[in-house]
Write an enzyme that holds these catalytic residues in place. Structure first.
Site, PDB file in Angstrom:
ATOM      1  N   TYR A 117       0.863  -1.191   0.000  1.00 17.78           N
ATOM      2  CA  TYR A 117       0.000   0.000   0.000  1.00 17.78           C
ATOM      3  C   TYR A 117       0.892   1.231   0.000  1.00 17.78           C
ATOM      4  CZ  TYR A 117      -3.098   3.722   1.474  1.00 17.78           C
ATOM      5  OH  TYR A 117      -3.787   4.898   1.531  1.00 17.78           O
ATOM      6  N   GLU A 205      -3.299   7.742  -3.919  1.00 15.34           N
ATOM      7  CA  GLU A 205      -3.337   6.442  -3.256  1.00 15.34           C
ATOM      8  C   GLU A 205      -3.091   5.339  -4.281  1.00 15.34           C
ATOM      9  OE1 GLU A 205      -6.103   4.543   0.125  1.00 15.34           O
ATOM     10  OE2 GLU A 205      -7.108   4.661  -1.825  1.00 15.34           O
TER      11      GLU A 205
END
Length: 395
Positions: A117, A205
């Site tokens: 992530y 993101e």
């Protein structure tokens, strides 16, 4: 301003960030052709909406259909695309109403060894951008933060210098990367941080950031949002704006120079000043009501803007009453009342209206209300006005 995944990847690729090969499709036939053009054994067909959770989301019209699917043939790409396009995708972020899918991204499959992530946001504590990373890629970062917060890594960086090489390398090691993956991470992390700065982003993101079997790093999914206050510096980005993904009333308000956010309640709010608007919504909730919107007309709105503000509020069928809370400074109280009475004459206000006024020309404004002959309820202060507004709805 939010953009679609395929748009985000196009911009990231232009900045040197490695992304999978992908083709945009707007018909089932185009999806099939995209699979053939990509030429791999596996492709991914992805619904393009401004919401997360697409992989777990389902369509109202086709409950068995997921918003993101793996396909192994052109025919499978076509079949899935035919169900996805023109259908309403419901995810954890869209709410029950869902979002209509009109565009797909058909992307090459990757040989995934690991999923990480990666995110970049503005950190209020440090007063600058911060890179967030985790070994738990492919999962909701909120779940990771709640269950295993120690697995979330933070790396603030300077807006002038960008993310320095040693910071990127240290973060790569903390993510458990080795060999060529460390060099790939150093390049990608510094590029991503610079993209965030150069484009005045509010969020970037990457989830997942894919570590391939060869040790390379590739953007698996991308969400990018830009600071709307900086868009005057990035006129080229406006072409990526998809108005169909935005709340129509918010778009209309923005065009009129108003700040409007639709909420789920039934008591409309018209206020001047963001802080006063927040306080107004809080006190409505405190007294048992539910605000239907955030609407800030600002400190220098004119009669036409305030009239438009009433029109926008009343366009929401859930609105059963309106609370006007004005502190007159630059925005004079009599200007608000003039606009309010104009709105009555132009569009009609058929729901209970409660007005609280303080500040510049307040005595004149109250006199105008009293002499208007219209059924307007006046609050002596904010508490009194909020109580009367909630009571007017039968709460």
């Amino acid at each position: 301003m939010k953009i679609h995944e395929y748009q985000a990847k196009q911009l990231l690729a232009a900045a040197g960030v490695k992304v999978p090969r992908g083709i945009v499709a707007k018909t089932a036939e185009e999806a099939a052709a995209a699979y053939t053009t990509l030429g791999g054994e596996i492709s991914v067909v992805k619904s393009q909406i401004h919401a997360g959770g697409r992989g777990k989301g389902t369509f109202k019209e086709h409950p068995e259909q997921r918003g993101v699917v793996l396909v192994k043939s052109a025919e499978a790409a076509k079949d899935n695309a035919s169900r996805m396009l023109g259908s309403t995708l419901v995810t954890i972020q869209t709410g029950e109403e869902g979002k209509l899918v009109s565009t797909l991204l058909v992307e090459e499959g990757l040989k995934i060894a690991r999923e990480l992530y990666l995110g970049v946001v503005v950190d209020r504590e440090t007063g600058g951008p911060i890179l967030i990373a985790s070994t738990e890629g492919g999962m909701d970062i909120e779940v990771v933060a709640h269950n295993t917060p120690e697995k979330i890594l933070h790396e603030p960086f300077d807006v002038e210098a960008g993310l320095r090489g040693y910071q990127a390398r240290n973060l790569a090691y903390r993510l458990g990367l080795e060999g060529p993956s460390v060099r790939a991470a150093e390049k990608l992390l510094t590029q991503l941080a610079q993209f965030f700065i150069d484009r005045d982003c509010s969020m970037v993101e990457i989830n997942p950031l894919v570590v391939t079997a060869e040790g390379d790093l590739v953007v698996g999914d991308a969400k990018v949002a830009f600071d709307e206050n900086a868009m005057f510096r990035h006129q080229d980005l406006l072409v990526h704006r998809d108005l169909s993904e935005e709340e129509p009333m918010e778009v209309q308000a923005q065009a009129s120079g108003l700040s409007y956010v639709k909420l789920d309640g039934n008591l409309g709010c018209l206020v001047n000043g963001a802080g006063l608007a927040m306080s107004t919504m809080d006190i409505i909730k405190y007294h048992g009501g539910a605000p239907a919107n955030f609407l800030d007309v600002g400190g220098g709105a004119n009669v036409d803007q305030v009239t438009e503000a009433f029109r926008i509020i009343l366009a929401d069928p859930n609105v059963k009453g309106i609370l006007v809370n004005i502190f007159g400074g630059i925005m004079k109280c009599d200007t608000i009342v003039t606009a309010l009475l104009t709105a009555y004459d132009k569009i009609g206000i058929k729901v209970p209206l409660v007005v609280r006024l303080e500040g510049t020309n307040v005595d004149l404004a109250r006199k105008m209300l009293a002499e208007s002959g219209k059924p307007i309820i006046v609050g002596t202060d904010l508490t009194d006005a909020a109580q009367k507004a909630v009571k007017s709805l039968g709460a």
